[in-house]
Design a protein around this motif. Sequence first.
Motif, PDB file in Angstrom:
ATOM      1  N   GLY A  35      32.113 112.576  11.977  1.00 32.20           N
ATOM      2  CA  GLY A  35      30.582 112.277  12.255  1.00 32.20           C
ATOM      3  C   GLY A  35      30.046 111.800  10.959  1.00 32.20           C
ATOM      4  O   GLY A  35      29.023 111.019  10.853  1.00 32.20           O
ATOM      5  N   GLU A  36      30.384 112.672   9.852  1.00 31.00           N
ATOM      6  CA  GLU A  36      29.575 112.399   8.576  1.00 31.00           C
ATOM      7  C   GLU A  36      30.078 111.029   8.222  1.00 31.00           C
ATOM      8  O   GLU A  36      29.135 110.422   7.593  1.00 31.00           O
ATOM      9  N   VAL A  37      31.191 110.594   8.174  1.00 32.37           N
ATOM     10  CA  VAL A  37      31.635 109.324   7.891  1.00 32.37           C
ATOM     11  C   VAL A  37      30.846 108.172   8.726  1.00 32.37           C
ATOM     12  O   VAL A  37      30.404 107.054   8.130  1.00 32.37           O
ATOM     13  N   TYR A  38      30.945 108.245  10.018  1.00 25.81           N
ATOM     14  CA  TYR A  38      30.157 107.366  10.827  1.00 25.81           C
ATOM     15  C   TYR A  38      28.567 107.250  10.265  1.00 25.81           C
ATOM     16  O   TYR A  38      28.142 106.130  10.381  1.00 25.81           O
ATOM     17  N   ASN A  39      27.802 108.331   9.840  1.00 24.79           N
ATOM     18  CA  ASN A  39      26.629 108.308   9.635  1.00 24.79           C
ATOM     19  C   ASN A  39      26.385 107.243   8.183  1.00 24.79           C
ATOM     20  O   ASN A  39      25.634 106.675   8.092  1.00 24.79           O
ATOM     21  N   LEU A  40      27.426 107.542   7.326  1.00 26.01           N
ATOM     22  CA  LEU A  40      27.585 106.773   6.198  1.00 26.01           C
ATOM     23  C   LEU A  40      27.474 104.970   6.416  1.00 26.01           C
ATOM     24  O   LEU A  40      27.140 104.112   5.907  1.00 26.01           O
ATOM     25  N   ALA A  41      28.540 104.952   7.089  1.00 25.80           N
ATOM     26  CA  ALA A  41      29.052 103.574   7.411  1.00 25.80           C
ATOM     27  C   ALA A  41      27.863 102.651   8.445  1.00 25.80           C
ATOM     28  O   ALA A  41      27.725 101.530   8.298  1.00 25.80           O
ATOM     29  N   THR A  42      27.060 103.613   8.953  1.00 30.59           N
ATOM     30  CA  THR A  42      25.920 102.848   9.978  1.00 30.59           C
ATOM     31  C   THR A  42      24.746 103.224   9.083  1.00 30.59           C
ATOM     32  O   THR A  42      23.715 102.730   9.703  1.00 30.59           O
ATOM     33  N   CYS A  43      24.486 103.534   7.820  1.00 24.70           N
ATOM     34  CA  CYS A  43      23.357 103.715   7.073  1.00 24.70           C
ATOM     35  C   CYS A  43      22.339 104.521   7.866  1.00 24.70           C
ATOM     36  O   CYS A  43      21.029 104.376   7.695  1.00 24.70           O
ATOM     37  N   SER A  44      22.738 105.737   8.533  1.00 21.03           N
ATOM     38  CA  SER A  44      22.027 106.425   8.850  1.00 21.03           C
ATOM     39  C   SER A  44      21.198 107.223   8.165  1.00 21.03           C
ATOM     40  O   SER A  44      21.256 107.678   6.812  1.00 21.03           O
ATOM     41  N   THR A  45      19.897 107.774   8.622  1.00 21.29           N
ATOM     42  CA  THR A  45      19.152 108.548   7.694  1.00 21.29           C
ATOM     43  C   THR A  45      19.783 109.919   7.392  1.00 21.29           C
ATOM     44  O   THR A  45      19.252 110.824   6.454  1.00 21.29           O
ATOM     45  N   LYS A  46      20.718 110.292   8.279  1.00 17.75           N
ATOM     46  CA  LYS A  46      21.318 111.515   8.233  1.00 17.75           C
ATOM     47  C   LYS A  46      22.680 111.632   7.183  1.00 17.75           C
ATOM     48  O   LYS A  46      23.238 112.375   6.945  1.00 17.75           O
TER      49      LYS A  46
END
Length: 432
Positions: free
Chosen positions: A389-400
């Motif tokens: 989940g943390e990797v996905y947030n990075l790849a999608t430029c999430s604010t998280k």
Amino acid sequence: MPARRAARTCALLALCLLGSAAQDFGPTRFICTSVPVDADMCAASVAAGGAEELRSNVLQLRETVLQQKETILSQKETIRELTTKLGRCESQSTLDAGAGEARAGGGRKQPGSGKNTMGDLSRTPAAETLSQLGQTLQSLKTRLENLEQYSRLNSSSQTNSLKDLLQSKIDDLERQVLSRVNTLEEGKGGPKNDTEERVKIESALTSLHQRISELEKGQKDNRPGDKFQLTFPLRTNYMYAKVKKSLPEMYAFSVCMWLKSSAAPGVGTPFSYAVPGQANELVLIEWGNNPMEILINDKVAKLPFVINDGQWHHICITWTTRDGVWEAYQDGTQGGNGENLAPYHPIKPQGVLVLGQEQDTLGGGFDATQAFVGELAHFNIWDRKLTPGEVYNLATCSTKALSGNVIAWAESHIEIYGGATKWTFEACRQIN
């Protein structure tokens, strides 16, 4: 009868001579001397006055043998010398052929080779040298054009004077490059001159970049410190960036970044971390026709990344020393995993972390064939495994999305050399 007796006498005399002298000398000449039937053949031959002649023949034979020995020794020495020269020629031919194949083909450099190519002369033809340097100068010119637009909107005499000064420096540098290439084409350059000229050009590029960066600073003041990217337009052994901070001892890590490249074969080395005594402590490399690889303490795992399509891609590699378990993510999705990658080997501290080049020695020994070509951004390192989940947030430029707790992407943490450039990061803007 007399004839038969004479022949028998000659044969006996020959046996006598063979018994006394044939062991010491080579070819033997037989001399027949008539003696009484009941006489001692050997003694009779001496008494008949043949001794002096035999001695002379023996000495002559000995002299002939000695001369032949000297001739043979001389010929052996000549053969040995010619064989040595031939061996050198064959060895040089093999080395030249091997070098040609190495340049034509690909493959990861063997660990521990330790070859320092930092001062190597360019092996590219003069026309290609001009083309490469021209690309670098064009990149700097593009940045100046952006600054011109900015200065028109924000009129400033200081900005305009700086712009004019930099334009003049670029023109001078172009003249130097053209002059140098003409010299190379005429075959006038020597190794020493080549090195001195290249150092001057590289120094001018670095100085020019620094001045442009100062001029650009006014545009970046309102930009967050992590909204930038590094650009490496050429495959050189002098264009790179260095992270000011080193790594601590780590028993696990996650390293993530954005990459954009269309280089072939292989995008090169996005980053390398070297420590004293081990140049390949932690390296990400795609060299030649090989797949991208992660090296930890010279141990290798092949990664499933395919990124040289000229588009931005987000990649992450996680690893733990326990059983050497690793995972690889591209654009937020896990694409590969494995184990037994440098198990129970902690990442050593107090090393040098370089972006864009593979280190053969601590902080140097760069090889142009392994340099990264393209753009790199948001390089972060954690001392633990990130969750999917943390990797996905990075790849999608999430604010998280999290910043690295060991290395966080920030302009103040990066020093650039040799003409590498910084500019506004584009990937997240495209996604959002």
